[in-house]
Design a protein around this motif. Structure first.
Motif, short mmCIF file in Angstrom:
data_model
loop_
_atom_site.label_atom_id
_atom_site.label_comp_id
_atom_site.label_asym_id
_atom_site.label_seq_id
_atom_site.Cartn_x
_atom_site.Cartn_y
_atom_site.Cartn_z
N ALA A 94 0.90 -1.26 0.16
CA ALA A 94 0.15 -0.03 0.09
C ALA A 94 0.76 1.36 -0.05
O ALA A 94 0.47 2.20 -0.98
N CYS A 95 1.78 1.43 1.11
CA CYS A 95 2.68 2.54 0.97
C CYS A 95 3.31 2.65 -0.39
O CYS A 95 3.89 3.91 -0.77
N HIS A 96 3.91 1.52 -1.09
CA HIS A 96 4.71 1.52 -2.31
C HIS A 96 3.75 2.32 -3.09
O HIS A 96 4.15 3.24 -4.24
N MET A 97 2.57 1.97 -3.44
CA MET A 97 1.57 2.48 -4.49
C MET A 97 1.19 3.96 -3.87
O MET A 97 0.97 4.57 -4.83
N LYS A 98 1.23 4.20 -2.82
CA LYS A 98 0.92 5.63 -2.36
C LYS A 98 2.42 6.51 -2.34
O LYS A 98 2.43 7.44 -1.53
N GLY A 99 3.23 6.13 -2.94
CA GLY A 99 4.59 6.81 -3.10
C GLY A 99 5.50 6.76 -1.74
O GLY A 99 6.16 7.76 -1.44
N GLY A 100 5.64 5.77 -1.15
CA GLY A 100 6.59 5.34 -0.32
C GLY A 100 7.91 5.72 -0.61
O GLY A 100 8.56 6.15 0.11
N TYR A 101 8.24 5.70 -1.81
CA TYR A 101 9.51 5.84 -2.34
C TYR A 101 9.97 7.29 -2.51
O TYR A 101 11.02 7.65 -2.00
N ILE A 102 8.97 8.02 -2.40
CA ILE A 102 8.94 9.44 -2.45
C ILE A 102 9.24 9.93 -1.14
O ILE A 102 10.16 10.87 -0.96
N THR A 103 8.51 9.35 -0.18
CA THR A 103 8.83 9.80 1.10
C THR A 103 10.29 9.23 1.51
O THR A 103 11.14 10.02 2.16
N LEU A 104 10.61 8.15 1.13
CA LEU A 104 12.04 7.69 1.43
C LEU A 104 13.10 8.50 0.92
O LEU A 104 13.94 8.92 1.80
N ASP A 105 12.73 8.95 -0.29
CA ASP A 105 13.66 10.13 -1.00
C ASP A 105 13.75 11.26 -0.12
O ASP A 105 14.82 11.99 0.00
N ALA A 106 12.51 11.70 0.34
CA ALA A 106 12.83 13.12 1.05
C ALA A 106 13.29 12.78 2.40
O ALA A 106 14.30 13.80 2.80
N TRP A 107 13.23 11.59 3.12
CA TRP A 107 13.84 11.50 4.05
C TRP A 107 15.68 11.32 3.93
O TRP A 107 16.46 12.00 4.84
N LYS A 108 15.87 10.53 2.94
CA LYS A 108 17.29 10.70 2.57
C LYS A 108 17.82 12.21 2.39
O LYS A 108 19.08 12.36 2.79
N ARG A 109 17.23 12.87 1.56
CA ARG A 109 17.66 14.17 1.24
C ARG A 109 17.86 15.02 2.49
O ARG A 109 18.75 15.61 2.68
N ARG A 110 16.87 15.08 3.15
CA ARG A 110 16.78 15.84 4.46
C ARG A 110 17.93 15.57 5.75
O ARG A 110 18.56 16.15 6.06
N LEU A 111 18.01 14.08 5.75
CA LEU A 111 18.91 13.58 6.89
C LEU A 111 20.17 13.54 6.18
O LEU A 111 21.25 13.42 6.95
N ASP A 112 20.41 13.45 4.53
CA ASP A 112 21.54 13.41 4.05
C ASP A 112 22.40 11.99 4.14
O ASP A 112 23.70 11.82 4.43
N ILE A 113 21.71 10.80 4.40
CA ILE A 113 21.96 9.64 4.52
C ILE A 113 21.32 8.51 3.82
O ILE A 113 20.29 9.06 3.21
N ASN A 114 21.67 7.36 3.69
CA ASN A 114 21.05 6.57 2.89
C ASN A 114 20.42 5.47 3.81
O ASN A 114 20.74 5.45 4.96
N GLN A 115 19.64 4.58 3.12
CA GLN A 115 18.78 3.87 4.15
C GLN A 115 19.70 2.55 4.74
O GLN A 115 20.90 2.60 4.17
N GLY A 116 19.60 2.49 6.17
CA GLY A 116 20.66 1.61 6.68
C GLY A 116 21.70 2.37 7.42
O GLY A 116 22.67 1.82 7.97
N GLU A 117 21.58 3.87 7.10
CA GLU A 117 22.93 4.64 7.59
C GLU A 117 22.33 5.31 8.88
O GLU A 117 21.09 5.62 9.07
N THR A 118 23.26 6.02 9.61
CA THR A 118 22.94 6.78 10.88
C THR A 118 23.72 8.23 10.63
O THR A 118 24.59 8.31 10.03
N THR A 119 22.91 9.16 11.03
CA THR A 119 23.44 10.52 10.70
C THR A 119 24.67 10.78 11.63
O THR A 119 24.91 10.11 12.64
N PRO A 120 25.89 11.42 10.98
CA PRO A 120 27.02 11.63 11.67
C PRO A 120 26.94 11.99 13.57
O PRO A 120 27.70 11.74 13.90
N ASP A 121 25.91 12.98 13.55
CA ASP A 121 25.69 13.31 14.82
C ASP A 121 24.92 12.36 15.67
O ASP A 121 24.54 12.62 16.76
#
Ligand code: SF4
Ligand code: SF4
Ligand code: FES
Lengths: 185, 223
Positions: free
Chosen positions: A103-130
């Motif tokens: 369901a989330c995939h159909m509703k654009g989960g990837y766009i959400t994931l991209d937004a998180w990645k961009r905002r936090l500047d990390i990839n999935q599976g990663e932790t921010t330097p702080d």
């Protein structure tokens, strides 16, 4: 211990502190390994125990485990990267889990994931330097009507479009700001 | 040791009881497409799904690498159902293959080209949408160039690496579409514990693992 004094030590000898932590992690890992035999089938229980103790699976721990079981290091890494439960990075203070179920995939989960990645500047599976946030994906958390869902600190948030990502992060920032002020006073 | 007699494509064959059908066929000059079978390995991976054959008395085609020969067994390697399954597997494999035979030093000795010819199919899938992995090429090693985008995950290099080193530096990691042959923590081959025997290159059926100099010659001769 005087909290102020501790901060000073950490600032001056940051490297030593992390070397100390490494040594401690190593002790913990070796202690866990002692309670397990050298059979390969112990690999997953060992990984679970070490992660429970250290919060994640550092490179050195994986190497110790491989030596203990007499298996290639890549095989430990292969199992760690196969199962979602294992982490290669230390957990952040806040956990962000973006749902990519059907369901989330159909509703654009990837766009959400991209937004998180961009905002936090990390990839999935990663932790921010702080060490504030760690980011990962999950496959369905069981509240599809709220899609796209992001689970923030174990709390499912519904309809998380990119603008809501900003909203959630802003809330955290305000919280941090308030905490910072408290300590200053 | 007891022997059994069986028939493969009309040919009478004697084999040792308990032998594996794929190797019995290959050793008797009967080709069955295969990528992931490793002779000395006790448990077949059976992951490439190319070795389908039809066995009389079995309702569905079976993978030859997981079959044991039995007395009186009648095998047909050219059955239409078996071949269409193999073609489908091959197409799935090729849909994420970074196909570029014109610039690939393996061209001519590549097993993928051989299998395509045998199955009478093209290397490029007609029906399946191409889905590339776009993984970085590892050219850190002085003798090896590793292009994971041409890897078919057969596992031959991993097996050889372990035979040679005892422990080994190559293995599978990551999950699903991300699965790949790699090193501990995905570190470049040059800084891994690679012993530089380069035997992995010799067993790779595709252009995924290539000797460095050959790659260079090819590039210079073409430019
Ligand atoms: S690996 Fe084989 S099929 Fe792929 S590009 Fe090279 S020669 Fe062609
Ligand atoms: S690199 Fe070559 S030998 Fe190794 S798994 Fe990939 S295709 Fe097989
Ligand atoms: S050789 Fe039988 S499935 Fe790959």
């Amino acid at each position: 211990m005087n909290p102020k004094a501790k901060t000073v030590t950490q600032n001056n000898t940051g490297e030593e502190v992390s070397a100390e932590k490494e040594a401690r992690d190593r002790q913990e890992t070796l202690k866990i390994l002692k309670s397990f035999g050298r059979k390969r089938e112990n690999l997953i229980p060992i990984l679970q125990k070490v992660q429970a103790r250290l919060g994640y699976l550092p490179r050195e721990a994986m190497m110790e485990i491989a030596t203990h079981l007499g298996i290639p290091e890549i095989d430990v890494y292969g199992v760690v990267t196969f199962y979602n439960q294992f982490r290669l990075n230390p957990p952040g203070k806040h956990s962000i889990r973006v749902c990519l179920g059907t369901a989330c995939h159909m509703k654009g989960g990837y766009i959400t994931l991209d937004a998180w990645k961009r905002r936090l500047d990390i990839n999935q599976g990663e932790t921010t330097p702080d060490r504030e946030f760690d980011l990962d994906t999950v496959a369905c958390v069981g509240c599809c009507t709220m899609a796209p869902v992001t689970v923030v600190d174990n709390q499912p948030e519904g309809k998380v479009e990119p603008t809501k990502v900003d909203g959630i992060l802003l809330a955290f920032e305000l919280e941090r700001g308030a905490e910072g002020q408290k300590t200053v006073r | 040791m007891r022997t059994v007699s069986l028939t493969i494509d009309g040919q009478q064959i004697t084999a040792r009881e308990g032998d594996n059908l794929l190797w019995v066929a290959l050793d008797n000059g009967i080709y069955i497409p295969n990528l992931c079978a490793i002779r000395d390995k006790s448990e077949p991976m059976a992951s490439c799904r190319l070795c389908f054959v039809e066995v009389e008395g079995k309702e569905q085609p079976v993978t030859a690498c997981t079959e044991t020969v039995t007395e009186g067994m009648i095998v047909n390697t050219r059955g239409t159902r078996a071949l269409s399954l193999a073609r489908r597997s091959f197409e799935l494999l090729m849909a994420s293959h970074s196909l570029d035979c014109a610039h690939c030093p393996k061209s001519g000795s590549c097993e993928l080209q051989h299998i395509a010819r045998y199955l009478g199919t093209r290397l490029k899938s007609k029906q399946l949408r191409e889905l590339r992995r776009d993984l970085p090429i590892d050219d850190s090693h002085p003798q090896i160039i590793y292009d994971p985008n041409k890897c078919v995950l057969c596992g031959r290099c991993i097996w050889t690496c372990r035979e040679h080193l005892g422990v080994g530096v190559l293995g599978f990691a990551h999950r699903g579409f991300q699965r790949m042959v790699t090193t501990f923590e995905d570190e470049p081959l040059a800084i891994s514990k690679c012993d530089r025997c380069v035997e992995c290159i010799g067993v790779c059926p595709t252009g995924a693992l290539l000797p460095r100099n050959e790659t260079k010659t090819r590039v210079t001769s073409e430019s």
